[in-house]
Write an enzyme that holds these catalytic residues in place. Structure first.
Site, PDB file in Angstrom:
ATOM      1  N   ASN A 146       0.801  -1.235   0.000  1.00 58.77           N
ATOM      2  CA  ASN A 146       0.000   0.000   0.000  1.00 58.77           C
ATOM      3  C   ASN A 146       0.829   1.279   0.000  1.00 58.77           C
ATOM      4  O   ASN A 146       0.465   2.256  -0.641  1.00 58.77           O
ATOM      5  CB  ASN A 146      -1.007  -0.012   1.158  1.00 58.77           C
ATOM      6  CG  ASN A 146      -0.344  -0.041   2.507  1.00 58.77           C
ATOM      7  OD1 ASN A 146       0.742  -0.588   2.665  1.00 58.77           O
ATOM      8  ND2 ASN A 146      -0.978   0.558   3.489  1.00 58.77           N
ATOM      9  N   GLU A 244       4.068  -4.805  12.545  1.00 57.80           N
ATOM     10  CA  GLU A 244       3.182  -3.643  12.345  1.00 57.80           C
ATOM     11  C   GLU A 244       1.983  -4.149  11.563  1.00 57.80           C
ATOM     12  O   GLU A 244       2.088  -4.419  10.370  1.00 57.80           O
ATOM     13  CB  GLU A 244       3.908  -2.545  11.548  1.00 57.80           C
ATOM     14  CG  GLU A 244       5.171  -2.015  12.187  1.00 57.80           C
ATOM     15  CD  GLU A 244       4.914  -1.238  13.462  1.00 57.80           C
ATOM     16  OE1 GLU A 244       3.769  -0.797  13.703  1.00 57.80           O
ATOM     17  OE2 GLU A 244       5.860  -1.092  14.251  1.00 57.80           O
ATOM     18  N   CYS A 278      -2.936   1.859   6.581  1.00 65.48           N
ATOM     19  CA  CYS A 278      -3.149   1.211   7.878  1.00 65.48           C
ATOM     20  C   CYS A 278      -3.815   2.156   8.863  1.00 65.48           C
ATOM     21  O   CYS A 278      -4.698   1.759   9.613  1.00 65.48           O
ATOM     22  CB  CYS A 278      -1.818   0.698   8.430  1.00 65.48           C
ATOM     23  SG  CYS A 278      -0.524   1.945   8.422  1.00 65.48           S
ATOM     24  N   GLU A 457       8.091   1.829  14.662  1.00 72.13           N
ATOM     25  CA  GLU A 457       8.901   2.366  13.572  1.00 72.13           C
ATOM     26  C   GLU A 457       9.210   3.816  13.944  1.00 72.13           C
ATOM     27  O   GLU A 457       8.540   4.417  14.782  1.00 72.13           O
ATOM     28  CB  GLU A 457       8.113   2.391  12.257  1.00 72.13           C
ATOM     29  CG  GLU A 457       7.398   1.101  11.902  1.00 72.13           C
ATOM     30  CD  GLU A 457       8.230   0.128  11.095  1.00 72.13           C
ATOM     31  OE1 GLU A 457       9.473   0.246  11.095  1.00 72.13           O
ATOM     32  OE2 GLU A 457       7.645  -0.753  10.469  1.00 72.13           O
TER      33      GLU A 457
HETATM   34  P1  NAD Z   1      -0.072  -9.239   3.807  1.00 76.99           P
HETATM   35  O1  NAD Z   1       0.127  -9.670   5.222  1.00 76.99           O
HETATM   36  O2  NAD Z   1      -0.907 -10.084   2.931  1.00 76.99           O
HETATM   37  O3  NAD Z   1       1.337  -9.128   3.052  1.00 76.99           O
HETATM   38  C1  NAD Z   1       2.391  -8.345   3.558  1.00 76.99           C
HETATM   39  C2  NAD Z   1       3.712  -8.957   3.121  1.00 76.99           C
HETATM   40  O4  NAD Z   1       3.847 -10.238   3.737  1.00 76.99           O
HETATM   41  C3  NAD Z   1       3.820  -9.193   1.619  1.00 76.99           C
HETATM   42  O5  NAD Z   1       5.148  -8.934   1.192  1.00 76.99           O
HETATM   43  C4  NAD Z   1       3.500 -10.677   1.496  1.00 76.99           C
HETATM   44  O6  NAD Z   1       4.048 -11.281   0.348  1.00 76.99           O
HETATM   45  C5  NAD Z   1       4.116 -11.227   2.760  1.00 76.99           C
HETATM   46  N1  NAD Z   1       3.526 -12.497   3.230  1.00 76.99           N
HETATM   47  C6  NAD Z   1       2.306 -13.003   2.949  1.00 76.99           C
HETATM   48  N2  NAD Z   1       2.150 -14.208   3.558  1.00 76.99           N
HETATM   49  C7  NAD Z   1       3.300 -14.448   4.248  1.00 76.99           C
HETATM   50  C8  NAD Z   1       3.743 -15.512   5.079  1.00 76.99           C
HETATM   51  N3  NAD Z   1       2.990 -16.580   5.315  1.00 76.99           N
HETATM   52  N4  NAD Z   1       4.975 -15.435   5.641  1.00 76.99           N
HETATM   53  C9  NAD Z   1       5.757 -14.338   5.417  1.00 76.99           C
HETATM   54  N5  NAD Z   1       5.391 -13.307   4.620  1.00 76.99           N
HETATM   55  C10 NAD Z   1       4.174 -13.353   4.048  1.00 76.99           C
HETATM   56  O7  NAD Z   1      -0.605  -7.731   3.859  1.00 76.99           O
HETATM   57  P2  NAD Z   1      -1.027  -6.806   2.625  1.00 76.99           P
HETATM   58  O8  NAD Z   1      -2.361  -7.225   2.138  1.00 76.99           O
HETATM   59  O9  NAD Z   1       0.094  -6.730   1.668  1.00 76.99           O
HETATM   60  O10 NAD Z   1      -1.136  -5.370   3.358  1.00 76.99           O
HETATM   61  C11 NAD Z   1      -2.280  -4.868   3.952  1.00 76.99           C
HETATM   62  C12 NAD Z   1      -2.201  -4.948   5.468  1.00 76.99           C
HETATM   63  O11 NAD Z   1      -1.040  -4.267   5.935  1.00 76.99           O
HETATM   64  C13 NAD Z   1      -3.363  -4.266   6.162  1.00 76.99           C
HETATM   65  O12 NAD Z   1      -3.821  -5.064   7.204  1.00 76.99           O
HETATM   66  C14 NAD Z   1      -2.744  -2.976   6.707  1.00 76.99           C
HETATM   67  O13 NAD Z   1      -3.417  -2.411   7.807  1.00 76.99           O
HETATM   68  C15 NAD Z   1      -1.384  -3.451   7.048  1.00 76.99           C
HETATM   69  N6  NAD Z   1      -0.464  -2.316   7.168  1.00 76.99           N
HETATM   70  C16 NAD Z   1       0.013  -1.992   8.406  1.00 76.99           C
HETATM   71  C17 NAD Z   1       0.866  -0.897   8.562  1.00 76.99           C
HETATM   72  C18 NAD Z   1       1.412  -0.516   9.921  1.00 76.99           C
HETATM   73  O14 NAD Z   1       2.392   0.213   9.987  1.00 76.99           O
HETATM   74  N7  NAD Z   1       0.822  -0.986  11.011  1.00 76.99           N
HETATM   75  C19 NAD Z   1       1.245  -0.151   7.439  1.00 76.99           C
HETATM   76  C20 NAD Z   1       0.716  -0.508   6.185  1.00 76.99           C
HETATM   77  C21 NAD Z   1      -0.122  -1.603   6.059  1.00 76.99           C
END
Ligand code: NAD
Length: 476
Positions: A146, A244, A278, A457
């Site tokens: 995102n 996060e 997020c 962070e």
């Molecule tokens: P996601 O968890 O699907 O993917 C995030 C990353 O993790 C990607 O690079 C993905 O390939 C990897 N991943 C997926 N499965 C994995 C596994 N089993 N083991 C290790 N890595 C794996 O999340 P998304 O859909 O890409 O992002 C959206 C989410 O991120 C939302 O929930 C949002 O709130 C959160 N987010 C949080 C913050 C924060 O700072 N708290 C910031 C931005 C986004």
């Protein structure tokens, strides 16, 4: 684009590729290798080989490289922003801000580098102590799609400044900007192997990094469920974890609020990045006394949002970042409608045809008359859909704000200091804004409580989190 490991471009051992799709057009714009465990091992080995000399540089020497990289990123911000818009969808001006934000983060950490000394502690008859801060070693970083440049900056800048080397995994749907930024860091003087970028699927590359015994610290940003999975994978090892995760930020608009400013705050807070942030405003609680006027003014502004291709200067909001994200939003709104959990005041539909073509566009949506069970008030919706709920008193507003498992950010819109005080002390969140929402400056520690994560962070504490103290007690 290829992966970057040990300062070189490499492809995947099994020669498979993942297409990168422009979400505004549905067209394939590039491809990246579908990495395997073989490339994860190669990246860890390159990071191990680079650690000794990188870790021995002074913090200031490392800071100077980050500073040079920030300048190079600023010089190339237009090209980088265009690439970001094409792979992720956000309007070009927001992509420019994000690329500049990456440079800001590098500059903040470069700026503190000269002051990152250890401590001297005088212990009287026990002697004196020196406390040194050492890097942890090879670290892993896994990020979502995102805000790829900003989140990359949050992890790369403090980790590298502290003297660690990194194996970094971007999301498969937005890997290109991260690969370009990594290559610019190397052109700015980062030695080969200090930052290695492995592309591929989360279940393979992500899990490979999380499981790897040589990765001593792992910083993850993404969904709550993935965070839990990573915690499980790392459980059998003494790995330092920072997670996060998601958020369902409440925005509370009090009766004395400046309605015009608060309405604009919702437009930015919820509809920036098509709602895929997020810390987006995911639930809006408005004081009953102003709720009617507020909703009318908000609806007018929401309906004026111009939705289109982010490369078109007339677009205020781009598409969702991909089909899975669009399907997810559709499913949330379907549930609201089918179960009678609220009234769609405006929006509630996919936008196709005309200038929207085959892109993944969803109309900015407001939902009113929500029932307490409304799914939008319980779960994180990563898209441009906002439930609006009137509240009569502060106690109720705070109870509702705290009613989800999340605790990332929250905002209160008022000029009444006692209301600010009450919200700041009672709302469970890592960050509370007053009369604004979303802004995350690199100086301020940022992260969640409850199910929104562990670790922080930004700020000097992020630098410290990538170090270990080593103490020397001198008995004179
Ligand atoms: P996601 O968890 O699907 O993917 C995030 C990353 O993790 C990607 O690079 C993905 O390939 C990897 N991943 C997926 N499965 C994995 C596994 N089993 N083991 C290790 N890595 C794996 O999340 P998304 O859909 O890409 O992002 C959206 C989410 O991120 C939302 O929930 C949002 O709130 C959160 N987010 C949080 C913050 C924060 O700072 N708290 C910031 C931005 C986004």
């Amino acid at each position: 684009m290829q992966m970057r490991v040990g300062g070189k471009e490499i492809s995947s051992a099994d020669e498979r590729w993942i297409p990168v799709i422009n979400p505004a057009t549905g067209e394939v714009i590039d491809q990246v290798p579908e990495g395997t465990l073989h490339e994860v091992d190669e990246a860890v080995s390159a990071a191990q080989a680079a650690f000794d000399s990188w870790g021995k540089k002074t913090v200031r020497e490392r800071g100077m490289i980050l500073h040079r990289a920030a300048g190079n990123v600023r010089e190339q911000h237009q090209e980088l922003a265009r690439l970001l818009t094409m792979e992720q969808g956000k309007p070009l001006r927001d992509a420019v801000d994000e690329i500049r934000g990456f440079a800001n983060i590098l500059e903040f950490f470069a700026g503190i580098s000269g002051a990152m000394n250890g401590d001297f502690i005088a212990l009287g008859s026990l002697g004196d102590a020196l406390v040194k801060r050492e890097p942890i070693g090879v670290c892993g970083a896994i990020i979502p799609w995102n805000m790829p440049a900003i989140i990359m900056g949050w992890k790369v800048a403090p980790a590298l400044l502290a003297g660690n080397t990194l194996v970094f995994k971007p999301s498969s749907s937005a890997p290109l900007t991260c690969l370009s930024l990594a290559s610019l860091l190397e052109l700015s003087g980062l030695p080969p192997g200090v930052l290695n970028v492995v592309t591929g699927k989360g279940e393979v590359v992500g899990e490979g990094i999380a499981r790897h015994p040589a990765v001593r610290k792992l910083s993850f940003t993404g969904e709550r469920a993935t965070g839990y999975r990573i915690q499980e994978l790392a459980r059998s090892q003494l790995k330092d974890l920072s997670l996060e995760l998601g958020g369902s930020d409440p925005m509370i608009v009090w009766k004395d609020a400046d309605i015009g400013k608060a309405v604009s705050g919702v437009i930015k807070g919820r509809f920036y990045n098509a709602g895929q942030t997020c810390t987006a405003v995911k639930r809006l609680y408005v004081h009953h006394d102003i709720a009617k006027e507020f909703v009318v003014r908000l609806k007018n502004k929401v309906e004026a949002i111009r939705v289109g291709n982010g490369l078109d200067p007339g677009s205020d909001m781009g598409p969702l970042s991909g089909k899975p994200q669009l399907d997810n939003v559709i499913s949330f709104v379907n549930t609201v409608e089918k179960k009678g959990q609220g009234t769609i005041l405006t929006g509630g539909n996919v936008m196709t045809g005309g200038t929207h073509g085959k892109g993944f566009f969803y109309a900015p949506t407001l939902v009113t008359d929500t029932t307490p069970e409304c799914i939008l008030l319980q779960q994180e919706v990563f898209g441009p859909v906002l439930p609006v709920v009137p509240v009569n008193d502060l106690e109720t507003a705070i109870a509702k704000a705290n009613s989800t498992p999340y605790g990332l950010g929250a905002s209160i819109w008022t000029n009444d200091l006692s209301v600010v005080h009450e919200v700041f002390s009672s709302v469970a969140a890592g960050m509370v804004w007053v009369n604004r929402h979303l802004t995350i400056p690199p100086e301020i520690p940022f992260g969640g409580v409850k199910e929104s994560g562990i670790g922080r962070e930004n700020g000097i504490s992020a630098y410290h989190s990538y170090t270990r103290t080593k103490s020397l007690l001198l008995n004179w």
